[in-house]
Write a protein that holds these residues in place. Structure first.
Motif, PDB file in Angstrom:
ATOM      1  N   GLU A 497       0.823  -1.210   0.000  1.00 33.05           N
ATOM      2  CA  GLU A 497       0.000   0.000   0.000  1.00 33.05           C
ATOM      3  C   GLU A 497       0.854   1.256   0.000  1.00 33.05           C
ATOM      4  O   GLU A 497       0.485   2.271  -0.619  1.00 33.05           O
ATOM      5  CB  GLU A 497      -0.912  -0.014   1.232  1.00 33.05           C
ATOM      6  N   ASP A 498       1.983   1.218   0.710  1.00 31.28           N
ATOM      7  CA  ASP A 498       2.830   2.405   0.808  1.00 31.28           C
ATOM      8  C   ASP A 498       3.659   2.647  -0.450  1.00 31.28           C
ATOM      9  O   ASP A 498       3.953   3.795  -0.796  1.00 31.28           O
ATOM     10  CB  ASP A 498       3.766   2.278   2.022  1.00 31.28           C
ATOM     11  N   LYS A 499       4.055   1.561  -1.153  1.00 30.71           N
ATOM     12  CA  LYS A 499       5.035   1.699  -2.232  1.00 30.71           C
ATOM     13  C   LYS A 499       4.449   1.663  -3.640  1.00 30.71           C
ATOM     14  O   LYS A 499       5.082   2.162  -4.573  1.00 30.71           O
ATOM     15  CB  LYS A 499       6.094   0.595  -2.102  1.00 30.71           C
ATOM     16  N   LEU A 500       3.275   1.057  -3.821  1.00 31.35           N
ATOM     17  CA  LEU A 500       2.756   0.864  -5.175  1.00 31.35           C
ATOM     18  C   LEU A 500       1.426   1.584  -5.367  1.00 31.35           C
ATOM     19  O   LEU A 500       0.701   1.845  -4.420  1.00 31.35           O
ATOM     20  CB  LEU A 500       2.571  -0.627  -5.469  1.00 31.35           C
ATOM     21  N   THR A 501       1.133   1.882  -6.631  1.00 33.83           N
ATOM     22  CA  THR A 501      -0.171   2.420  -7.036  1.00 33.83           C
ATOM     23  C   THR A 501      -0.808   1.408  -7.980  1.00 33.83           C
ATOM     24  O   THR A 501      -0.199   1.003  -8.968  1.00 33.83           O
ATOM     25  CB  THR A 501      -0.021   3.773  -7.742  1.00 33.83           C
ATOM     26  N   TYR A 502      -2.046   1.016  -7.701  1.00 31.70           N
ATOM     27  CA  TYR A 502      -2.688  -0.059  -8.454  1.00 31.70           C
ATOM     28  C   TYR A 502      -4.199   0.104  -8.358  1.00 31.70           C
ATOM     29  O   TYR A 502      -4.712   0.653  -7.387  1.00 31.70           O
ATOM     30  CB  TYR A 502      -2.273  -1.433  -7.885  1.00 31.70           C
ATOM     31  N   PRO A 503      -4.932  -0.373  -9.346  1.00 34.60           N
ATOM     32  CA  PRO A 503      -6.394  -0.329  -9.276  1.00 34.60           C
ATOM     33  C   PRO A 503      -6.942  -1.503  -8.451  1.00 34.60           C
ATOM     34  O   PRO A 503      -6.364  -2.594  -8.432  1.00 34.60           O
ATOM     35  CB  PRO A 503      -6.821  -0.446 -10.740  1.00 34.60           C
ATOM     36  N   GLY A 504      -8.046  -1.294  -7.782  1.00 37.36           N
ATOM     37  CA  GLY A 504      -8.688  -2.383  -7.043  1.00 37.36           C
ATOM     38  C   GLY A 504      -7.909  -2.770  -5.808  1.00 37.36           C
ATOM     39  O   GLY A 504      -7.323  -1.925  -5.121  1.00 37.36           O
TER      40      GLY A 504
END
Length: 521
Positions: A497-504
């Motif tokens: 959650e802190d390091k990546l950006t992603y849908p869903g």
């Protein structure tokens, strides 16, 4: 002349006699009338006396009857009072008997309490004696243990505390895993029900646009007219619209290529009008492009107004409606942003109604959540923050403004509306076919997921599957205990959650197995 012998004397005597007789007659008449009056008076008096006696008798009878009624009423009231007194006496007798029984019970309980206190005092004295004996035994045992082990009492305490702390951590991990599993099952069930209901009730289509548009031609001869002498027409179109025109071997069609969908739409509409008009030259091209640009602005404004009408959101500032209309020609991973915003608005409204939250606010926040994408190529910053500032500038409610800024975690969610917008946004973007993702970014995201998992101690292998929606992690059973697997999954989820950006959302599954292998010879 003899007076007494004259006729005058006779007349005078007759007159006197008449008067005397008249007097006596009148007197007799008066006396008769007086008798009649007296008789009538006596009769009236007698009649009055009789009537008075009759009235007296009637009044006496009425008074006796009234007195009898009053006496009867008093006797009934007195009887009712006697009955009430009897009831009260019976109740008082019952209460007195009850109080007597309670008093007897109280005496018995007091006696038992006294006996119990006496027994408790004896047990306390015995316990104190045994406690002293246990303290003495513990002291002797500690001395013997220290003597035999060759360590001090403080060192032994430290070893004991370390052991207890380790056991406490394990117990806490077990309880945490149990509570978390129970909460996950319940929350997952409720969330799936709400999401399934929202999806089933919403039946909107999504649009996956690309970066090219195809313009049909009436014949291949039109390609030459579009190119013009020495290419002046095609250069004029490209200069006026900023879009590349590709004329290849495709029969009866030309291709418009460009990343700006608004400009590409202007070029498409302008080229269609030029083809229909037949007059294609640089002057006419500039005139038509300018006209189409104005018409497209009106079309975008109408699209914004229609979108607010479709979701039932009223009172939106005219500038925000213009920006909404621009989203009709904006795409994100191939998904039309205006259609995506409408879908998020509908999903937010459905889920808000299920949760008892303000449906109008939820729909409004869902519709405007990507409003920043209309100008994010003109303004620096995240589209969520840009949209938040625009909504605040044009007078949107604080709940809507904050939800727009929080839908991509640029600021932490604070209310149910914020979470609903995040969920609906992920739900709309994560549906199969709704978005297209570049191969390079897709592979990079999978590699980043596996790299984060592999960075933790005890992880042997990790696999990102289900298009990056599921991360399977295999750990060494000798290094990671069952209880520690729960803590490991929580740590990895927090790191992602802190390091990546992603849908869903991404599910993290930690797999630990123990294998016992032996050979029969």
């Amino acid at each position: 002349m003899d007076l007494f012998n004259s006729p005058y004397l006779f007349l005078a005597s007759g007159l006197v006699a008449g008067l005397v007789i008249g007097f006596f007659l009148r007197k007799r008449v008066v006396e008769g009338n007086e008798k009649n009056i007296k008789a009538q008076s006596r009769q009236i008096i007698e009649t009055a006396i009789v009537e008075a006696e009759q009235l007296k008798k009637e009044a006496l009878l009425q008074s006796k009857e009234a007195a009898y009624k009053v006496k009867q009423a008093l006797e009934e009231e007195l009887q009712a009072d006697r009955d009430e007194l009897k009831d009260e006496r019976r109740q008082l007798k019952r209460k007195r008997d009850g109080l007597k029984r309670e008093w007897d019970s109280y005496d018995r309980k007091q006696l038992e309490l006294y006996k119990n206190e006496k027994r408790l005092k004896q047990l306390k004295d015995e316990w104190q004696e045994k406690h002293k004996e246990i303290d003495n035994l513990i002291g002797k045992q500690r001395y013997e243990l220290s003597r035999l082990a060759g360590i001090s009492q403080e060192e032994a305490k430290k070893l004991l505390m370390d052991s207890l702390e380790s056991e406490a951590r394990m117990d806490a991990a077990k309880r945490l895993a149990k509570i978390e599993n129970e909460m996950k099952v319940e929350a997952d069930r409720k969330a799936k029900n709400i999401l399934a209901l929202a999806i089933s009730r919403y039946a909107g289509d999504y649009v996956a646009d690309r970066t090219v548009s195809v313009v049909p031609l009436p014949s291949d001869e039109m390609k030459g007219r579009i190119i013009g002498r020495e290419g002046r027409n095609i250069r004029a179109i490209e200069a006026a619209t900023g879009i590349d025109i590709i004329i290849d071997d495709t029969p009866e069609a030309v291709i418009l290529s460009g990343f700006n969908p608004v400009r590409r739409e202007v070029a498409r509409l302008a080229l269609l009008q030029l083809i229909n008009d037949g007059r294609i030259h640089p002057g006419r091209i500039e005139e038509v492009v300018e006209k189409v640009t104005r018409e497209l602005e009106v079309t975008m404004r109408e699209a914004g107004e229609q979108s607010t009408f479709d979701v039932g959101v009223h009172g939106v500032h005219v500038e925000l409606m213009n920006l909404l209309g621009r989203l009709k020609y904006r795409t994100s991973y191939g998904q039309n942003v205006l259609q995506h915003s409408l879908e998020v608005s509908f999903l937010c409204g459905i889920m808000a109604s299920e949760l008892g939250v303000d449906v109008k606010i939820a729909k409004r926040a869902g519709l405007l959540h990507d409003i920043g994408k209309a100008v994010d190529h003109e303004v620096e910053g995240s589209h969520a923050i840009i949209g938040r500032d625009l909504a605040k500038k044009y007078g949107e409610a604080e709940e809507v403004v904050y939800a727009i800024g929080a839908h991509h975690e640029d600021q932490p969610p604070q209310s149910v509306i914020d979470v609903l917008v995040q969920s609906a946004d992920a739900l709309s973007g994560a549906r199969p076919g709704a978005r297209k993702e570049m191969l390079e970014s897709y592979v990079k995201r999978l590699e980043d997921l596996e790299a984060i998992a592999n960075g933790y101690e005890g992880v042997e292998k990790s696999y990102a599957i289900q298009a990056g929606r599921d991360l399977r992690i295999i750990v060494d059973s000798n290094k990671v205990k069952d209880e520690e697997a729960t803590l490991l999954s929580l740590d990895i989820a927090k790191s992602i959650e802190d390091k990546l950006t992603y849908p869903g959302q991404i599910r993290i599954t930690v797999i630990r197995e123990t294998r016992a292998v032996e050979y029969a010879r």
